[in-house]
Motif scaffolding. Structure first.
Motif, PDB file in Angstrom:
ATOM      1  N   ASP A   1     -10.992  -0.087  -6.918  1.00 43.99           N
ATOM      2  CA  ASP A   1     -10.404  -0.134  -8.260  1.00 43.99           C
ATOM      3  C   ASP A   1     -10.866   1.020  -9.149  1.00 43.99           C
ATOM      4  O   ASP A   1     -10.580   1.039 -10.342  1.00 43.99           O
ATOM      5  CB  ASP A   1     -10.690  -1.482  -8.930  1.00 43.99           C
ATOM      6  CG  ASP A   1     -12.180  -1.775  -9.059  1.00 43.99           C
ATOM      7  OD1 ASP A   1     -13.002  -1.039  -8.463  1.00 43.99           O
ATOM      8  OD2 ASP A   1     -12.524  -2.746  -9.748  1.00 43.99           O
ATOM      9  N   GLU A   2     -11.559   1.995  -8.561  1.00 44.98           N
ATOM     10  CA  GLU A   2     -12.028   3.142  -9.349  1.00 44.98           C
ATOM     11  C   GLU A   2     -10.913   4.182  -9.489  1.00 44.98           C
ATOM     12  O   GLU A   2      -9.993   4.252  -8.675  1.00 44.98           O
ATOM     13  CB  GLU A   2     -13.269   3.750  -8.699  1.00 44.98           C
ATOM     14  CG  GLU A   2     -14.470   2.806  -8.791  1.00 44.98           C
ATOM     15  CD  GLU A   2     -15.747   3.418  -8.255  1.00 44.98           C
ATOM     16  OE1 GLU A   2     -15.761   4.628  -7.936  1.00 44.98           O
ATOM     17  OE2 GLU A   2     -16.730   2.677  -8.168  1.00 44.98           O
ATOM     18  N   VAL A   3     -11.030   5.000 -10.517  1.00 39.09           N
ATOM     19  CA  VAL A   3     -10.024   6.027 -10.793  1.00 39.09           C
ATOM     20  C   VAL A   3      -9.942   7.037  -9.652  1.00 39.09           C
ATOM     21  O   VAL A   3      -8.852   7.420  -9.229  1.00 39.09           O
ATOM     22  CB  VAL A   3     -10.335   6.743 -12.137  1.00 39.09           C
ATOM     23  CG1 VAL A   3      -9.382   7.890 -12.362  1.00 39.09           C
ATOM     24  CG2 VAL A   3     -10.284   5.745 -13.280  1.00 39.09           C
ATOM     25  N   ASP A   4     -11.094   7.453  -9.117  1.00 38.77           N
ATOM     26  CA  ASP A   4     -11.114   8.410  -8.009  1.00 38.77           C
ATOM     27  C   ASP A   4     -11.022   7.636  -6.683  1.00 38.77           C
ATOM     28  O   ASP A   4     -11.955   6.924  -6.316  1.00 38.77           O
ATOM     29  CB  ASP A   4     -12.405   9.223  -8.058  1.00 38.77           C
ATOM     30  CG  ASP A   4     -12.491  10.275  -6.971  1.00 38.77           C
ATOM     31  OD1 ASP A   4     -11.560  10.373  -6.133  1.00 38.77           O
ATOM     32  OD2 ASP A   4     -13.502  11.001  -6.941  1.00 38.77           O
ATOM     33  N   PRO A   5      -9.925   7.791  -5.974  1.00 37.87           N
ATOM     34  CA  PRO A   5      -9.726   7.014  -4.743  1.00 37.87           C
ATOM     35  C   PRO A   5     -10.356   7.636  -3.495  1.00 37.87           C
ATOM     36  O   PRO A   5     -10.180   7.119  -2.395  1.00 37.87           O
ATOM     37  CB  PRO A   5      -8.203   6.988  -4.604  1.00 37.87           C
ATOM     38  CG  PRO A   5      -7.787   8.314  -5.155  1.00 37.87           C
ATOM     39  CD  PRO A   5      -8.749   8.576  -6.318  1.00 37.87           C
ATOM     40  N   THR A   6     -11.112   8.720  -3.628  1.00 33.90           N
ATOM     41  CA  THR A   6     -11.603   9.476  -2.476  1.00 33.90           C
ATOM     42  C   THR A   6     -12.383   8.612  -1.492  1.00 33.90           C
ATOM     43  O   THR A   6     -12.122   8.638  -0.282  1.00 33.90           O
ATOM     44  CB  THR A   6     -12.474  10.663  -2.943  1.00 33.90           C
ATOM     45  OG1 THR A   6     -11.720  11.444  -3.869  1.00 33.90           O
ATOM     46  CG2 THR A   6     -12.913  11.523  -1.779  1.00 33.90           C
ATOM     47  N   PHE A   7     -13.352   7.845  -1.984  1.00 33.81           N
ATOM     48  CA  PHE A   7     -14.186   7.032  -1.099  1.00 33.81           C
ATOM     49  C   PHE A   7     -13.341   5.972  -0.374  1.00 33.81           C
ATOM     50  O   PHE A   7     -13.456   5.791   0.832  1.00 33.81           O
ATOM     51  CB  PHE A   7     -15.328   6.378  -1.877  1.00 33.81           C
ATOM     52  CG  PHE A   7     -16.265   5.578  -1.024  1.00 33.81           C
ATOM     53  CD1 PHE A   7     -17.105   6.193  -0.111  1.00 33.81           C
ATOM     54  CD2 PHE A   7     -16.308   4.196  -1.121  1.00 33.81           C
ATOM     55  CE1 PHE A   7     -17.974   5.462   0.692  1.00 33.81           C
ATOM     56  CE2 PHE A   7     -17.169   3.445  -0.333  1.00 33.81           C
ATOM     57  CZ  PHE A   7     -17.998   4.080   0.579  1.00 33.81           C
TER      58      PHE A   7
END
Length: 161
Positions: free
Chosen positions: A147-153
């Protein structure tokens, strides 16, 4: 997924029922101590009395030394999350031949806490398939950052999974 202390049988059964009535096809409860294990029969009984029939997945990687928890999971026909060899071996040894206990494999795709490393999944599946009286019902991972803005992980975890 319930968010009650599973040792609170009344509260947990109420949440499981609410989730089932809302459309959940499976409900997860955590058993990580003896009071939680002791509550399982009452939870299942309350659900049966209420006419609620929903599969329950026991999370928390129930420790193999928790004999009461393992026995309750098998007796009640619940599914167990696994990521090591001792618990499924113990489950296999007490599960009835005519009703294998369902297992869900937890794969660690980057959280680094609990789970089979992705490179070991094939061997782990082979190990589980060699056990009697258990069946592999599912495989899953945990997306702690979905649910974080940065989807990289999360995107990396999806590729690994």
């Amino acid at each position: 997924m319930t968010n009650t202390d599973t040792a609170d049988a009344e509260g947990t059964a109420k949440q499981v029922a609410e989730l089932a009535l809302a459309g959940s096809e499976y409900v997860r409860v955590t058993v990580n101590n003896e009071p939680s294990a002791q509550a399982l029969p009452e939870i299942v009984s309350r659900l049966e009395d209420a006419g609620i029939d929903v599969p329950i997945l026991v999370m928390g990687l129930t420790p193999p030394e928790s004999k009461e928890a393992i026995e309750a999971i098998v007796k009640l026909g619940l599914s167990q999350a696994v990521a090591e060899k001792d618990t499924p071996t113990q489950i296999s040894s007490i599960s009835p031949k005519d009703r294998p206990t369902p297992l869900h494999i937890k794969v660690d795709t980057g959280m680094g806490r609990i789970g089979i490393p992705p490179q070991d999944v094939y061997d782990y599946v082979s190990f589980l398939r060699s056990l009697k009286n258990v069946t592999i019902e599912g495989i899953f991972t945990h997306f702690p950052s979905s649910d974080e803005v940065d989807p990289t992980f999360t995107e990396r975890q999806i590729r690994v999974f």
